[in-house]
Design a protein around this motif. Structure first.
Motif, mmCIF file in Angstrom:
data_model
loop_
_atom_site.group_PDB
_atom_site.id
_atom_site.type_symbol
_atom_site.label_atom_id
_atom_site.label_comp_id
_atom_site.label_asym_id
_atom_site.label_seq_id
_atom_site.Cartn_x
_atom_site.Cartn_y
_atom_site.Cartn_z
ATOM 1 N N ALA A 166 0.829 -1.202 0.000
ATOM 2 C CA ALA A 166 0.000 0.000 0.000
ATOM 3 C C ALA A 166 0.864 1.253 0.000
ATOM 4 C CB ALA A 166 -0.921 -0.008 1.220
ATOM 5 N N ASN A 167 2.004 1.187 0.701
ATOM 6 C CA ASN A 167 2.948 2.301 0.737
ATOM 7 C C ASN A 167 4.247 1.837 0.089
ATOM 8 O OD1 ASN A 167 4.679 4.391 1.271
ATOM 9 N ND2 ASN A 167 4.174 4.557 3.447
ATOM 10 N N PRO A 168 4.475 2.180 -1.170
ATOM 11 C CA PRO A 168 5.610 1.613 -1.906
ATOM 12 C C PRO A 168 6.977 2.179 -1.541
ATOM 13 C CG PRO A 168 4.429 3.170 -3.290
ATOM 14 C CD PRO A 168 3.641 3.026 -2.020
ATOM 15 N N ARG A 169 7.067 3.054 -0.538
ATOM 16 C CA ARG A 169 8.384 3.612 -0.218
ATOM 17 C C ARG A 169 9.320 2.556 0.358
ATOM 18 N NH1 ARG A 169 7.772 7.705 4.958
ATOM 19 N NH2 ARG A 169 6.955 6.252 6.501
ATOM 20 N N GLY A 170 8.764 1.413 0.717
ATOM 21 C CA GLY A 170 9.595 0.300 1.162
ATOM 22 C C GLY A 170 9.754 -0.764 0.097
ATOM 23 N N GLY A 171 9.411 -0.421 -1.155
ATOM 24 C CA GLY A 171 9.522 -1.373 -2.251
ATOM 25 C C GLY A 171 8.209 -2.063 -2.537
ATOM 26 N N THR A 172 7.988 -2.434 -3.789
ATOM 27 C CA THR A 172 6.745 -3.119 -4.152
ATOM 28 C C THR A 172 6.888 -3.812 -5.496
ATOM 29 O OG1 THR A 172 4.339 -2.813 -4.357
ATOM 30 C CG2 THR A 172 5.708 -1.138 -5.360
ATOM 31 N N PHE A 173 6.112 -4.873 -5.660
ATOM 32 C CA PHE A 173 5.938 -5.530 -6.957
ATOM 33 C C PHE A 173 4.436 -5.639 -7.179
ATOM 34 C CE2 PHE A 173 10.119 -6.919 -5.568
ATOM 35 C CZ PHE A 173 10.881 -6.768 -6.722
ATOM 36 N N ASP A 174 3.875 -4.727 -7.967
ATOM 37 C CA ASP A 174 2.435 -4.594 -8.153
ATOM 38 C C ASP A 174 2.043 -5.259 -9.474
ATOM 39 O OD1 ASP A 174 -0.175 -3.822 -8.540
ATOM 40 O OD2 ASP A 174 0.177 -1.685 -8.237
ATOM 41 N N VAL A 175 1.474 -6.454 -9.379
ATOM 42 C CA VAL A 175 1.142 -7.220 -10.578
ATOM 43 C C VAL A 175 0.055 -6.528 -11.403
ATOM 44 C CG1 VAL A 175 0.172 -9.403 -11.410
ATOM 45 C CG2 VAL A 175 1.844 -9.411 -9.546
ATOM 46 N N LYS A 176 -1.013 -6.089 -10.762
ATOM 47 C CA LYS A 176 -2.114 -5.471 -11.510
ATOM 48 C C LYS A 176 -1.682 -4.162 -12.160
ATOM 49 C CE LYS A 176 -5.780 -7.570 -8.742
ATOM 50 N NZ LYS A 176 -6.923 -7.345 -7.820
ATOM 51 N N GLY A 177 -0.830 -3.401 -11.457
ATOM 52 C CA GLY A 177 -0.374 -2.127 -12.008
ATOM 53 C C GLY A 177 0.853 -2.250 -12.888
ATOM 54 N N ARG A 178 1.423 -3.489 -12.944
ATOM 55 C CA ARG A 178 2.658 -3.723 -13.705
ATOM 56 C C ARG A 178 3.712 -2.669 -13.347
ATOM 57 N NH1 ARG A 178 -0.130 -7.850 -14.758
ATOM 58 N NH2 ARG A 178 -0.118 -8.881 -16.803
ATOM 59 N N ARG A 179 3.910 -2.511 -12.035
ATOM 60 C CA ARG A 179 4.805 -1.470 -11.524
ATOM 61 C C ARG A 179 5.655 -2.045 -10.403
ATOM 62 N NH1 ARG A 179 3.552 2.432 -7.099
ATOM 63 N NH2 ARG A 179 5.152 4.059 -7.142
ATOM 64 N N ALA A 180 6.943 -1.720 -10.415
ATOM 65 C CA ALA A 180 7.847 -2.150 -9.359
ATOM 66 C C ALA A 180 8.599 -0.955 -8.802
ATOM 67 C CB ALA A 180 8.841 -3.179 -9.889
ATOM 68 N N VAL A 181 8.796 -0.963 -7.487
ATOM 69 C CA VAL A 181 9.670 -0.004 -6.829
ATOM 70 C C VAL A 181 10.778 -0.819 -6.176
ATOM 71 C CG1 VAL A 181 9.865 1.784 -5.079
ATOM 72 C CG2 VAL A 181 7.768 1.614 -6.429
ATOM 73 N N LEU A 182 12.000 -0.644 -6.677
ATOM 74 C CA LEU A 182 13.127 -1.448 -6.227
ATOM 75 C C LEU A 182 13.986 -0.657 -5.251
ATOM 76 C CD1 LEU A 182 14.236 -3.061 -9.621
ATOM 77 C CD2 LEU A 182 12.379 -3.727 -8.071
ATOM 78 N N LEU A 183 14.532 -1.354 -4.269
ATOM 79 C CA LEU A 183 15.353 -0.714 -3.247
ATOM 80 C C LEU A 183 16.830 -0.767 -3.630
ATOM 81 C CD1 LEU A 183 13.613 -2.101 -0.029
ATOM 82 C CD2 LEU A 183 13.157 0.048 -1.253
ATOM 83 N N GLY A 184 17.558 0.280 -3.237
ATOM 84 C CA GLY A 184 18.978 0.373 -3.572
ATOM 85 C C GLY A 184 19.148 0.560 -5.068
ATOM 86 N N ASP A 185 20.209 -0.051 -5.594
ATOM 87 C CA ASP A 185 20.427 0.051 -7.038
ATOM 88 C C ASP A 185 19.788 -1.109 -7.792
ATOM 89 O OD1 ASP A 185 22.069 -2.070 -6.399
ATOM 90 O OD2 ASP A 185 23.931 -1.122 -7.052
ATOM 91 N N GLY A 186 19.063 -1.946 -7.047
ATOM 92 C CA GLY A 186 18.397 -3.080 -7.675
ATOM 93 C C GLY A 186 19.287 -4.285 -7.881
ATOM 94 N N LYS A 187 20.559 -4.154 -7.548
ATOM 95 C CA LYS A 187 21.521 -5.234 -7.805
ATOM 96 C C LYS A 187 21.998 -5.922 -6.522
ATOM 97 C CE LYS A 187 23.173 -2.685 -11.844
ATOM 98 N NZ LYS A 187 22.252 -3.407 -12.754
ATOM 99 N N GLY A 188 21.524 -5.442 -5.366
ATOM 100 C CA GLY A 188 21.931 -6.047 -4.098
ATOM 101 C C GLY A 188 21.196 -7.350 -3.843
ATOM 102 N N ARG A 189 21.921 -8.400 -3.520
ATOM 103 C CA ARG A 189 21.333 -9.713 -3.307
ATOM 104 C C ARG A 189 20.637 -9.781 -1.943
ATOM 105 N NH1 ARG A 189 25.331 -13.133 -2.634
ATOM 106 N NH2 ARG A 189 24.291 -15.049 -3.311
#
Length: 312
Positions: A166-189
């Protein structure tokens, strides 16, 4: 070792439901399975508890804060499994003390599932870790009680990893919205655990106790970067997604603000910052030590996440 007699606290909770389900599934490995629940939960989750009763699980009702109720429930039990939620983690301290003074109780598995609270020197200062650290201290002060810690890292099933937060500031993978918010540079394991696997890890720890006891077992389902997770979502949905990034510095700012203003996502933001900093990674995982090598894959976890989001 003869088959154990188990008593589960928090059996119907968020992670406790998965742990209990896997214990019931492996019931041939155990002698007696019982859960301790409150009268209010007995009423509120009557259907869930009825289903457990039909599986041969004993339902014991009482107040977890009352020694007489708990010690009575300990009768005939040798192993305690706690899955109490984060808000009542400290309630385990008297449980540990009462268990240590009850001769028939031999083993205690505390509610550790999640982030490693002793990952490094700074872990002792993290706010979400404080109550779990007190429980570890209580266990280490016991005289005769054996224990192990099942450390799983973040759950893959929760919204800020494979869900639509609901609050994507901590990251999200939204299937219906086809939207992702990735944390860091997206490359951290990040090492993640499917909730059903958490339950299996508990079963494996109990059935491989000689290897598990006295250890903080580092267990997980799979390790992936946010960008790898996104790529799997895109592969399974057949679409390119809109992508945003929240840098580690931005995440730290959100975290500080959340604690300062007592916002409800303060704890989760701290945990997400720890994970983004690499706080779930180890030279090796301990899965194979307890026979828990068969786990949910990234593809399997994403498939479950897509199904769950579309069903809402």
């Amino acid at each position: 070792m003869s088959k154990s007699n188990l008593l589960i606290f928090g059996a119907t909770g968020a992670i406790g439901s998965y742990i209990t389900a896997e214990i019931v599934h492996a019931r041939a490995s155990f002698n007696r399975i019982a859960v301790f629940t409150s009268p209010s939960t007995l009423s509120a989750k009557a259907e869930q508890l009825s289903a457990l009763r039909e599986e041969g699980v004993e339902i014991i009702t009482g107040d977890v804060t009352k020694k007489d109720d708990v010690v009575k429930a300990f009768e005939g039990i040798d192993t305690i499994i706690s899955a109490l939620g984060r808000g009542v983690i400290a309630a385990q301290i008297p449980l540990v003390q009462w268990a240590d003074s009850t001769p028939n109780i031999k083993r205690f598995l505390p509610s550790e599932y999640g982030t490693d609270i002793e990952y490094g020197p700074s872990s002792a200062d993290e706010k979400p870790h404080q109550q779990k650290l007190k429980v570890r201290a209580a266990l280490q002060q016991t005289k005769d009680l054996e224990y192990a810690y099942v450390v799983t890292g973040p759950y893959a099933d929760v919204p800020f990893f494979l869900g639509a937060a609901a609050n994507p500031r901590g990251g999200t993978f939204d299937v219906k919205g086809r939207r992702a918010v990735l944390l860091g540079d997206g490359k951290g394991r990040v090492s993640l655990s499917d909730c059903s696997d958490v339950g299996k890890f508990v079963v494996h720890a109990l059935t491989h106790w000689e290897c598990a006891k006295g250890r903080a077992l580092k267990l997980n389902s799979f390790t992936a970067t946010p960008e790898e997770i996104l790529a799997e979502f895109e592969r399974q949905t057949g679409d390119k997604w809109a992508v945003e990034y929240i840098s580690l510095e931005q995440l730290k700012a959100f975290e500080a603000e959340a604690w300062e203003k007592s916002q409800p996502d303060a704890t989760s933001l701290t945990l997400q910052r720890i994970w983004t900093e690499g706080g779930t990674l180890y030279d090796r995982r301990d899965n194979e030590d307890i026979g828990a090598g068969d786990t949910v894959s990234l593809a399997g976890a994403v498939q479950k996440a897509i199904r769950a989001q579309l069903a809402r």
